[in-house]
Design an enzyme around this catalytic site. Sequence first.
Site, PDB file in Angstrom:
ATOM      1  N   ASP A 191       0.870  -1.172   0.000  1.00  0.00           N
ATOM      2  CA  ASP A 191       0.000   0.000   0.000  1.00  0.00           C
ATOM      3  C   ASP A 191       0.913   1.229   0.000  1.00  0.00           C
ATOM      4  O   ASP A 191       2.116   1.127   0.269  1.00  0.00           O
ATOM      5  CB  ASP A 191      -0.954  -0.015   1.196  1.00  0.00           C
ATOM      6  CG  ASP A 191      -2.158   0.894   0.958  1.00  0.00           C
ATOM      7  OD1 ASP A 191      -2.097   1.753   0.056  1.00  0.00           O
ATOM      8  OD2 ASP A 191      -3.165   0.758   1.678  1.00  0.00           O
TER       9      ASP A 191
HETATM   10  C1  BGC Z   1      -5.024   3.302   0.020  1.00  0.00           C
HETATM   11  C2  BGC Z   1      -5.111   2.286  -1.099  1.00  0.00           C
HETATM   12  C3  BGC Z   1      -4.937   2.972  -2.429  1.00  0.00           C
HETATM   13  C4  BGC Z   1      -3.610   3.724  -2.429  1.00  0.00           C
HETATM   14  C5  BGC Z   1      -3.341   4.436  -3.720  1.00  0.00           C
HETATM   15  C6  BGC Z   1      -3.766   4.142  -0.094  1.00  0.00           C
HETATM   16  O1  BGC Z   1      -3.783   5.186   0.842  1.00  0.00           O
HETATM   17  O2  BGC Z   1      -5.049   2.634   1.267  1.00  0.00           O
HETATM   18  O3  BGC Z   1      -6.343   1.609  -1.049  1.00  0.00           O
HETATM   19  O4  BGC Z   1      -4.987   2.033  -3.467  1.00  0.00           O
HETATM   20  O5  BGC Z   1      -3.626   4.670  -1.369  1.00  0.00           O
HETATM   21  O6  BGC Z   1      -4.143   5.529  -3.878  1.00  0.00           O
END
Ligand code: BGC
Length: 708
Positions: free
Chosen positions: A233
Amino acid sequence: MDNMSKEIRVEDLSLEERVQLLVGASWRLRRIHGTAGETRPVRGLPMVAMADGPSGIRIEPNPIRRWPATAFPVPTMLASTWNPELVEAVGRAMGEEARDYGIGVFLAPGINIHRHPLCGRNFEYFSEDPLLAGKIASAYVKGVQSVGVAATPKHFAANEQETNRTTVDTIVDERTLREIYLKPFEIVVKEAKPWAIMSSYNKLNGKYASQNEWLLTKVLREEWGFDGIVMSDWGAGDNPIEQVKAGNDLIMPGSDEIVSRLIDAVKRGELSEDYVNRSAARVLEFIKRTLAYKGYKPTNSPNLKEHAKLAYEAAAEGVILLKNNDALPLNANARIALFGTGQVETNRGGLGSGHTHPRYFINILDGLRSRGLRIDEELSSIYVNYVKENRGEDYLCALYYEEAYSEPLPQDIISEEQVRKYAERNDAAIVVISRNSGEGWDRRAVKGDYYLTDSERRLIEIVSRQFHALGKKVTVLLNIPAPIEVASWRDLVDAILLVWLPGQEAGRVIADALIGVVNPSGKLPVTFPKDWGDVPTSKSPECYPGIPKENPGAVRYCEGIYVGYRYYDKYSVEPAYEFGYGLSYTRFEYRGLSVVKDGELIKVSFDVVNVGKHPGKEVAQVYVKAPQGKLDKPVQELKAFKKTRLLNPGELEHVELTINVRDLASFDESRGMWIIDDGEYEVRVGASSRDIRLTGKFTVSGVIEFKP
Ligand code: BGC
């Protein structure tokens, strides 16, 4: 792509190039507005762009080229359809939009479990039940990937709260982890073969998920046979070296510092080159699978017209009728008094990375108007003006086309005398209650969030009193991201229609459901508890949001496997509306159950008959009650389901479902084995988890055990 780069093999790349493959290109380099990241252009390889979901492709409008993408209903609503074929079609449409805009990786779906109603991202997740979540997720992933775009089930794993989301340590026993929280991932890996998985921010039993070798290598790859890439993530974990060792192949969004740090670590002997080569080979293979690598030229013109139809259809099947005391469907000529600011400030989707930028949005008021319903325009104009004055045009524009959040406005802006006037000149009342939530914060068990505000309650009371005095019915529309408290006020009204966050077609779908053009056929993928105090995670602050004394950065999954209906069934706590529940404008009967055990397979068949007056679809659910053996067992667990086709009055569908004996297993932590106890199992077929219509039995003779 020229042939040279097609031939690229890991062994031809320098250490620097191999490490570049493991680290995203950082935020700065994004070529498409609103995407979340990209891979690096190593040795002429294309950069692969990644965009969020899961309610549609998240890209932002660009002043030169417009980038609108369809806003589908949120995943909880997709799961409410219990219709994998429909969800697969939605997945395919999202995949096409990604493809046509030049996006190679879709950062969706979210398949964490609805552990409790307050997780701010519940709307991004499917269900409290791992089987339903896993099956719907598999359909979604198959759809996306059928057009050559990678899906990325996330967040792996045990990431069920937003409070302290990047550091929280989830303490959970292995049985619970495997049976509840890992299960949807296991199903999706085995059934849909996602090209990527996103590891989560949180720690899992003391170790960051993105640095957890047991999770990312032993379970995911060695046990389940996953052959894609694991990406982190965004900004997850605290040690890129540990991430690479654990099998987190791609670090997102990435930075030059991380690249240097990894190269240094190799040179200093802290990180074996074998680990770098292992992940570099996986990322290289991954890039070679993408359309960008194959030379696909994005058209920038996806079929938004067709996809809008699908957004409508998916929302229409996900609407859930919670209560109906002869109030619905409304006569298409009925004069309707529409109360509540949610008719204007209707919530389309949730907030945070899962938001969307659609080309248009139809709020509830406009949807009812567009279907020619006879709205009391004078009444609605009071709400339109009130919302404009208090929120402003910019807010509404953001709400419809980007994302916006505010606490609910006071709703009792109309006196009881005025309500009496509207009751006299209209045939029915509709009251809209709206809520929203998003990434980065959890909802709260307070008025204005989980509970109605005082003014919302007063509005419902006044409207009900005045309309009921004249023998007229009151319907509440729930435009919400996850359950709210309903038990204390539902007796005041005649009907409740749960419309979740229904995407860009909101108003049209709701209008059609109100007048019966759409017969609600959604069923709850989550329990509506009677009160927050009934929710198992509310019992101690250690369990949610996570402040155990000895480890304040942790959350303990105290309730173990007893999540959702497994808890309410086991401890005889009556919910407001149970898992699997949902009414229809027609009625269905279940007949002729047959249960036949054939080796490893249990074949369950029965008939569903429409015995009411309207055409409709039914979600038939099969639960299994296991004998009490060595391990404590839930009262029942969902093992199969089927949404029927549209059945006309009198029409019947013969449903045949198969359950694999292995899917009855529980995990015995003391021995590290899955176990199926011997004895008599009860097959419970019904219209919800508490509306069981038919039962049958089969026997397992001799305990069966197998390794994970
Ligand atoms: C979120 C993810 C997301 C990623 C990219 C993160 O803060 O938890 O679900 O895909 O950001 O935007």
